[in-house]
Design a protein around this motif. Structure first.
Motif, PDB file in Angstrom:
ATOM      1  N   ILE A 193       0.860  -1.211   0.034  1.00 33.28           N
ATOM      2  CA  ILE A 193      -0.130  -0.037  -0.021  1.00 33.28           C
ATOM      3  C   ILE A 193       0.889   1.361  -0.187  1.00 33.28           C
ATOM      4  CG2 ILE A 193      -2.083   1.032   0.920  1.00 33.28           C
ATOM      5  CD1 ILE A 193      -2.925  -1.379   2.248  1.00 33.28           C
ATOM      6  N   CYS A 194       2.024   1.357  -0.742  1.00 37.41           N
ATOM      7  CA  CYS A 194       2.669   2.576  -1.037  1.00 37.41           C
ATOM      8  C   CYS A 194       2.052   3.001  -2.320  1.00 37.41           C
ATOM      9  CB  CYS A 194       4.269   2.435  -1.236  1.00 37.41           C
ATOM     10  SG  CYS A 194       5.093   1.687   0.384  1.00 37.41           S
ATOM     11  N   ARG A 195       0.773   3.810  -2.178  1.00 36.17           N
ATOM     12  CA  ARG A 195       0.011   4.443  -3.262  1.00 36.17           C
ATOM     13  C   ARG A 195       0.590   5.391  -4.166  1.00 36.17           C
ATOM     14  NH1 ARG A 195      -4.545   3.646   0.798  1.00 36.17           N
ATOM     15  NH2 ARG A 195      -5.495   1.753   0.373  1.00 36.17           N
ATOM     16  N   ASP A 196       1.459   6.075  -3.420  1.00 35.14           N
ATOM     17  CA  ASP A 196       2.184   7.352  -4.243  1.00 35.14           C
ATOM     18  C   ASP A 196       3.214   7.101  -4.868  1.00 35.14           C
ATOM     19  OD1 ASP A 196       0.240   8.871  -3.505  1.00 35.14           O
ATOM     20  OD2 ASP A 196       1.051  10.243  -2.311  1.00 35.14           O
ATOM     21  N   MET A 197       3.894   5.595  -4.687  1.00 32.97           N
ATOM     22  CA  MET A 197       5.008   5.304  -5.299  1.00 32.97           C
ATOM     23  C   MET A 197       4.929   5.152  -6.651  1.00 32.97           C
ATOM     24  SD  MET A 197       7.962   2.545  -4.045  1.00 32.97           S
ATOM     25  CE  MET A 197       6.727   1.248  -4.289  1.00 32.97           C
ATOM     26  N   GLY A 198       5.374   6.164  -7.728  1.00 33.99           N
ATOM     27  CA  GLY A 198       5.327   5.974  -9.094  1.00 33.99           C
ATOM     28  C   GLY A 198       6.381   5.455  -9.735  1.00 33.99           C
ATOM     29  N   SER A 199       7.600   5.682  -9.117  1.00 29.37           N
ATOM     30  CA  SER A 199       8.808   5.378 -10.034  1.00 29.37           C
ATOM     31  C   SER A 199       9.569   4.512  -8.919  1.00 29.37           C
ATOM     32  CB  SER A 199       9.494   6.489 -10.511  1.00 29.37           C
ATOM     33  OG  SER A 199      10.976   6.168 -11.137  1.00 29.37           O
ATOM     34  N   PHE A 200      10.117   3.435  -9.313  1.00 28.59           N
ATOM     35  CA  PHE A 200      11.067   2.349  -8.240  1.00 28.59           C
ATOM     36  C   PHE A 200      12.054   2.083  -9.071  1.00 28.59           C
ATOM     37  CE2 PHE A 200      12.135  -1.364  -6.242  1.00 28.59           C
ATOM     38  CZ  PHE A 200      12.151  -1.264  -4.873  1.00 28.59           C
ATOM     39  N   SER A 201      13.387   1.906  -8.484  1.00 25.56           N
ATOM     40  CA  SER A 201      14.471   1.121  -8.984  1.00 25.56           C
ATOM     41  C   SER A 201      15.361   0.308  -8.471  1.00 25.56           C
ATOM     42  CB  SER A 201      15.349   2.184  -9.913  1.00 25.56           C
ATOM     43  OG  SER A 201      16.641   1.624 -10.320  1.00 25.56           O
ATOM     44  N   ALA A 202      15.530  -0.730  -8.731  1.00 34.60           N
ATOM     45  CA  ALA A 202      16.438  -1.810  -7.978  1.00 34.60           C
ATOM     46  C   ALA A 202      16.723  -2.794  -8.996  1.00 34.60           C
ATOM     47  CB  ALA A 202      15.469  -2.684  -6.824  1.00 34.60           C
ATOM     48  N   PRO A 203      17.896  -2.582  -9.732  1.00 38.37           N
ATOM     49  CA  PRO A 203      18.103  -3.387 -10.844  1.00 38.37           C
ATOM     50  C   PRO A 203      18.973  -4.515 -10.549  1.00 38.37           C
ATOM     51  CG  PRO A 203      19.607  -1.477 -10.596  1.00 38.37           C
ATOM     52  CD  PRO A 203      18.561  -1.126  -9.669  1.00 38.37           C
ATOM     53  N   LEU A 218       2.746   2.125  -8.700  1.00 46.78           N
ATOM     54  CA  LEU A 218       3.556   2.012  -9.883  1.00 46.78           C
ATOM     55  C   LEU A 218       2.896   1.972 -11.319  1.00 46.78           C
ATOM     56  CD1 LEU A 218       6.079  -0.575  -8.455  1.00 46.78           C
ATOM     57  CD2 LEU A 218       6.652   1.714  -8.715  1.00 46.78           C
ATOM     58  N   SER A 219       3.735   2.477 -12.297  1.00 50.76           N
ATOM     59  CA  SER A 219       3.066   2.425 -13.734  1.00 50.76           C
ATOM     60  C   SER A 219       3.656   1.392 -14.314  1.00 50.76           C
ATOM     61  CB  SER A 219       3.039   3.868 -14.463  1.00 50.76           C
ATOM     62  OG  SER A 219       4.265   4.410 -14.511  1.00 50.76           O
ATOM     63  N   SER A 220       4.976   1.114 -14.026  1.00 49.33           N
ATOM     64  CA  SER A 220       5.620   0.274 -14.812  1.00 49.33           C
ATOM     65  C   SER A 220       6.714  -0.587 -13.898  1.00 49.33           C
ATOM     66  CB  SER A 220       6.457   0.639 -16.081  1.00 49.33           C
ATOM     67  OG  SER A 220       7.326   1.971 -15.639  1.00 49.33           O
ATOM     68  N   VAL A 221       7.329  -1.628 -14.025  1.00 46.77           N
ATOM     69  CA  VAL A 221       8.218  -2.247 -13.215  1.00 46.77           C
ATOM     70  C   VAL A 221       9.144  -2.891 -14.219  1.00 46.77           C
ATOM     71  CG1 VAL A 221       6.832  -2.852 -11.310  1.00 46.77           C
ATOM     72  CG2 VAL A 221       6.645  -4.383 -13.188  1.00 46.77           C
ATOM     73  N   ASN A 222      10.666  -2.885 -13.823  1.00 41.82           N
ATOM     74  CA  ASN A 222      11.303  -3.435 -14.369  1.00 41.82           C
ATOM     75  C   ASN A 222      12.419  -3.889 -13.612  1.00 41.82           C
ATOM     76  OD1 ASN A 222      13.612  -4.036 -16.425  1.00 41.82           O
ATOM     77  ND2 ASN A 222      14.424  -1.960 -16.715  1.00 41.82           N
ATOM     78  N   PHE A 223      12.751  -5.404 -13.682  1.00 45.09           N
ATOM     79  CA  PHE A 223      13.585  -6.277 -12.767  1.00 45.09           C
ATOM     80  C   PHE A 223      14.259  -7.028 -13.660  1.00 45.09           C
ATOM     81  CE2 PHE A 223      10.139  -4.809  -9.833  1.00 45.09           C
ATOM     82  CZ  PHE A 223      11.036  -4.235  -8.711  1.00 45.09           C
ATOM     83  N   PRO A 224      15.478  -6.795 -14.310  1.00 40.53           N
ATOM     84  CA  PRO A 224      16.010  -7.426 -15.306  1.00 40.53           C
ATOM     85  C   PRO A 224      16.786  -8.810 -14.582  1.00 40.53           C
ATOM     86  CG  PRO A 224      17.577  -5.657 -14.671  1.00 40.53           C
ATOM     87  CD  PRO A 224      15.914  -5.164 -14.218  1.00 40.53           C
ATOM     88  N   LEU A 225      17.054  -8.837 -13.469  1.00 43.31           N
ATOM     89  CA  LEU A 225      17.639 -10.196 -12.908  1.00 43.31           C
ATOM     90  C   LEU A 225      16.649 -10.878 -11.956  1.00 43.31           C
ATOM     91  CD1 LEU A 225      21.010  -8.565 -11.959  1.00 43.31           C
ATOM     92  CD2 LEU A 225      20.519  -9.752 -14.032  1.00 43.31           C
ATOM     93  N   SER A 242       2.640  -1.984 -17.685  1.00 41.35           N
ATOM     94  CA  SER A 242       3.513  -2.656 -18.408  1.00 41.35           C
ATOM     95  C   SER A 242       4.765  -3.291 -17.382  1.00 41.35           C
ATOM     96  CB  SER A 242       4.503  -1.789 -19.411  1.00 41.35           C
ATOM     97  OG  SER A 242       5.152  -0.655 -18.786  1.00 41.35           O
ATOM     98  N   ALA A 243       5.316  -4.370 -17.687  1.00 42.74           N
ATOM     99  CA  ALA A 243       6.273  -4.879 -16.933  1.00 42.74           C
ATOM    100  C   ALA A 243       7.281  -5.699 -17.407  1.00 42.74           C
ATOM    101  CB  ALA A 243       5.574  -6.002 -15.785  1.00 42.74           C
ATOM    102  N   SER A 244       8.775  -5.554 -16.971  1.00 44.74           N
ATOM    103  CA  SER A 244       9.672  -6.356 -17.774  1.00 44.74           C
ATOM    104  C   SER A 244      10.277  -7.103 -16.768  1.00 44.74           C
ATOM    105  CB  SER A 244      10.520  -5.230 -18.100  1.00 44.74           C
ATOM    106  OG  SER A 244      11.762  -6.019 -19.072  1.00 44.74           O
ATOM    107  N   LEU A 245      10.230  -8.493 -16.949  1.00 47.13           N
ATOM    108  CA  LEU A 245      10.737  -9.516 -15.895  1.00 47.13           C
ATOM    109  C   LEU A 245      11.193 -10.497 -16.763  1.00 47.13           C
ATOM    110  CD1 LEU A 245       7.836  -9.227 -13.451  1.00 47.13           C
ATOM    111  CD2 LEU A 245       9.919  -8.769 -12.687  1.00 47.13           C
ATOM    112  N   PRO A 246      12.195 -10.320 -17.498  1.00 41.21           N
ATOM    113  CA  PRO A 246      12.557 -11.343 -18.384  1.00 41.21           C
ATOM    114  C   PRO A 246      13.312 -12.553 -18.094  1.00 41.21           C
ATOM    115  CG  PRO A 246      14.464  -9.301 -18.391  1.00 41.21           C
ATOM    116  CD  PRO A 246      13.113  -9.013 -17.746  1.00 41.21           C
ATOM    117  N   MET A 247      13.807 -12.855 -16.905  1.00 41.86           N
ATOM    118  CA  MET A 247      14.517 -13.898 -16.339  1.00 41.86           C
ATOM    119  C   MET A 247      13.386 -14.817 -15.523  1.00 41.86           C
ATOM    120  SD  MET A 247      17.324 -13.634 -17.295  1.00 41.86           S
ATOM    121  CE  MET A 247      18.295 -14.840 -16.199  1.00 41.86           C
TER     122      MET A 247
END
Length: 282
Positions: A193-203, A218-225, A242-247
Motif C-alpha cells: 500500500i505505497c500508493r504514491d510510489m510512481g517510480s521505483f528502481s532496484a536493478p 507504479l505505472s511500470s516495473v523493470n526487474f531485469p535479474l 507494463s512489466a519487464s521481468l525477462p528472467m
C-alpha cells in the motif's frame, strides 16, 4: 514547608537530571532496544562523550529542548511522543524498537549507522523528506512500517529490503524516484500500500516476496535479474500498465491486477505479440 516544596521540585526535575549525559563504554557504538543510547556492549567505566550527540524533545514551540541520551535502555520511553530529532555522528548500530512510536521525530542525523533493527522507526509519522542513511547495508523487519508521511528516503548501500520494511508508507515516492541500486531481495509486503510510489528502481533484485508491491502506485516495473516471485507481488497495482521481468519463467498466482492477468493469458496465445517468459513487455 520549604523543605517539602524543595523535595517536590526535586521529584519533578529528577527525570531531566537522570538522563542528561551520554555515556561511553567499551566496544562498538549502538542504540539498544528501547530509547536508551549505549556506546558499547557493556563493561568499562562510563565516561562522557561528545555533546554533539543529542536527542531533541518537542516542547510545543518552534524550538526543541535538547537532552543528552543515557545508557539506560528505557531512559526515553517517557518521551516517546516528544522526541523531535536525533543526532549521533559516530553511531554505527540501531537496535530493535529504538525509536518506535516517536510520532514527532522528523530530524534524523545518523551518517555512520550501518545496521538498523526491527521496527526501529515504526509509526514515526514525523519523518517526511530527505531521510538519508548513506552507510546502512542492513535493515530489519518493519523498520519504517507505517511512516505514513515519509516521502523520500536514501539508503544507497542497502543489500536487502526486509519484510514489511515500508509497509503502509502510503506517501512514499510521489515525485521522487525510490531507488535501491544494490538491493538483491525484496521481502514480503515490503512496499504494501505505497500508493504514491510512481517510480521505483532496484536493478539487481533477484527475488520479490509475497504482496511486495500490493496497491503500489507504479505505472511500470523493470526487474531485469529477478527470477523468483512470491504470491501476488504486484496485485491491485491499478496504475501498472507494463512489466519487464525477462528472467522469470513462471507467473505466480494473482501476480498482477486482474485485468492485466487476463491480458497476459491472451497475449500468450498471440504469436504476433512480444511476450518474454509470460510477462508482457510494452
Amino acid at each position: 514547608m520549604k523543605k517539602l516544596i524543595v523535595f517536590l521540585l526535586l521529584l519533578i526535575l529528577l527525570p531531566f537530571v537522570s538522563y542528561a549525559q551520554i555515556w561511553e563504554g567499551d566496544g562498538g557504538d549502538a542504540i539498544q532496544e528501547g530509547f536508551g543510547f549505549s556506546n558499547g556492549s557493556g563493561g568499562g567505566t562510563p565516561s562522557p562523550v561528545s555533546f554533539t550527540d543529542s536527542i531533541t524533545l518537542y516542547n510545543g514551540g518552534s524550538n526543541g529542548i535538547t537532552f543528552m541520551a543515557s545508557e539506560s535502555v528505557s531512559g526515553f520511553s517517557t518521551y516517546a511522543n516528544t522526541i523531535q530529532g536525533v543526532n549521533f555522528p559516530t553511531l554505527t548500530q540501531i537496535g530493535n524498537d529504538a525509536f518506535a512510536n516517536c510520532s514527532r521525530l522528523s530530524d534524523v542525523r545518523l551518517p555512520n549507522v550501518t545496521t538498523i533493527g526491527d521496527r526501529a522507526f515504526i509509526n514515526c509519522h514525523g519523518l517526511q523528506y530527505d531521510i538519508s542513511f548513506p552507510n546502512v547495508s542492513d535493515i530489519g523487519v518493519s523498520t519504517f512500517e507505517n511512516c505514513i508521511n515519509l516521502r523520500n528516503i536514501s539508503i544507497p548501500e542497502l543489500r536487502s529490503i526486509d519484510s514489511r520494511a515500508f509497509y503502509c508508507c502510503s506517501k512514499l515516492g510521489g515525485s521522487y524516484e525510490i531507488s535501491f541500486p544494490l538491493a538483491t531481495a525484496i521481502g514480503d509486503y515490503a512496499f504494501y500500500i505505497c500508493r504514491d510510489m510512481g517510480s521505483f528502481s532496484a536493478p539487481l533484485v533477484t527475488s520479490i516476496g509475497q504482496s511486495a508491491f500490493y496497491q503500489a502506485g507504479l505505472s511500470s516495473v523493470n526487474f531485469p535479474l529477478a527470477t523468483s516471485l512470491g504470491i501476488a507481488p504486484f496485485s491491485n497495482c491499478y496504475s501498472l500498465t507494463s512489466a519487464s521481468l525477462p528472467m522469470v519463467t513462471t507467473v505466480t498466482e494473482n501476480c498482477f491486477e486482474k485485468d492485466m492477468n487476463a491480458m497476459i493469458k491472451e497475449l500468450e496465445q498471440d504469436e504476433n505479440t512480444k511476450v518474454i517468459n509470460k510477462i508482457r513487455v510494452m
